[in-house]
Design a protein around this motif. Structure first.
Motif, PDB file in Angstrom:
ATOM      1  N   GLY A  50       0.958   3.872  -3.028  1.00 28.69           N
ATOM      2  CA  GLY A  50       0.614   5.265  -2.744  1.00 28.69           C
ATOM      3  C   GLY A  50       1.651   6.221  -3.304  1.00 28.69           C
ATOM      4  O   GLY A  50       1.313   7.270  -3.866  1.00 28.69           O
ATOM      5  N   ARG A  79       1.231   6.272  -7.019  1.00 26.57           N
ATOM      6  CA  ARG A  79      -0.014   6.964  -7.357  1.00 26.57           C
ATOM      7  C   ARG A  79       0.203   8.479  -7.340  1.00 26.57           C
ATOM      8  O   ARG A  79      -0.359   9.217  -8.143  1.00 26.57           O
ATOM      9  CB  ARG A  79      -1.117   6.579  -6.370  1.00 26.57           C
ATOM     10  N   GLN A 111       0.835  -1.207   0.000  1.00 27.32           N
ATOM     11  CA  GLN A 111       0.000   0.000   0.000  1.00 27.32           C
ATOM     12  C   GLN A 111       0.868   1.254   0.000  1.00 27.32           C
ATOM     13  O   GLN A 111       0.540   2.236  -0.673  1.00 27.32           O
ATOM     14  CB  GLN A 111      -0.935   0.008   1.206  1.00 27.32           C
TER      15      GLN A 111
END
Length: 171
Positions: A127, A130, A123
């Motif tokens: 992130g 992203r 994650q």
């Protein structure tokens, strides 16, 4: 974790395509030549980016590839997921439930701590990717690259870009 070379090639190709003049395209063969990779290998990844909407493929003698949306709207995670797929990099096989010391399934009600830690790490890197926009990567490269590399890239685009069609450019 190891991402495929296709991810690197896809990001580099998208960055190069961002430099095209409006309405222009670049053939896959030119992209492959510029990056020193096999055209057939590269087309597979370019087509995944087309399917995900990051690139547009224009058919015909003046066809080729161009960005399907602005570089500000393409994250590095978008490209990674298009090339690698959405599956997590770590896939827990629950090996703690195998072997001579394995207990009955009811003994494993809590999630595997290793899987939890690995998914938390995934994650975090997702992130970060992203948040990293293709436009930001390009701006960083333009600010820090050797001027000769920039000049070569611009000249390459000028020589190899095709007319394409101005009607389907990203905004």
């Amino acid at each position: 974790m190891k991402l495929s070379e296709g991810v690197e090639a896809a990001i580099h190709c998208a960055a190069l395509l961002a430099g095209l003049a409006p309405g222009k395209t670049l053939p896959a063969a030119a992209l492959a030549d510029y990056h020193g990779v096999s055209a057939s290998y590269l087309v597979k990844h370019l087509n995944r980016l087309v399917a995900a909407g990051m690139l547009a493929s224009v058919p015909g003698p003046h066809g080729g590839y161009r960005l399907g949306r602005p570089a500000t709207r393409i994250s590095l995670l978008d490209i990674v997921l298009a090339v690698e797929g959405p599956e997590p990099a770590f896939r827990c096989g629950e090996i703690r439930q195998r072997g001579p010391g394995a207990l009955e399934p009811e003994a494993y009600r809590k999630p595997c701590g290793i899987n939890v830690a690995m998914l938390r790490a995934e994650q975090a890197w997702r992130g970060a990717l992203r948040a990293a926009r293709l436009a930001d990567v390009i701006a960083g490269y333009e600010a820090e690259a050797d001027p000769r590399a920039l000049a070569f890239g611009c000249a390459f685009l000028e020589r190899h870009q095709r007319p394409g069609s101005p009607l389907s450019n990203p905004e």
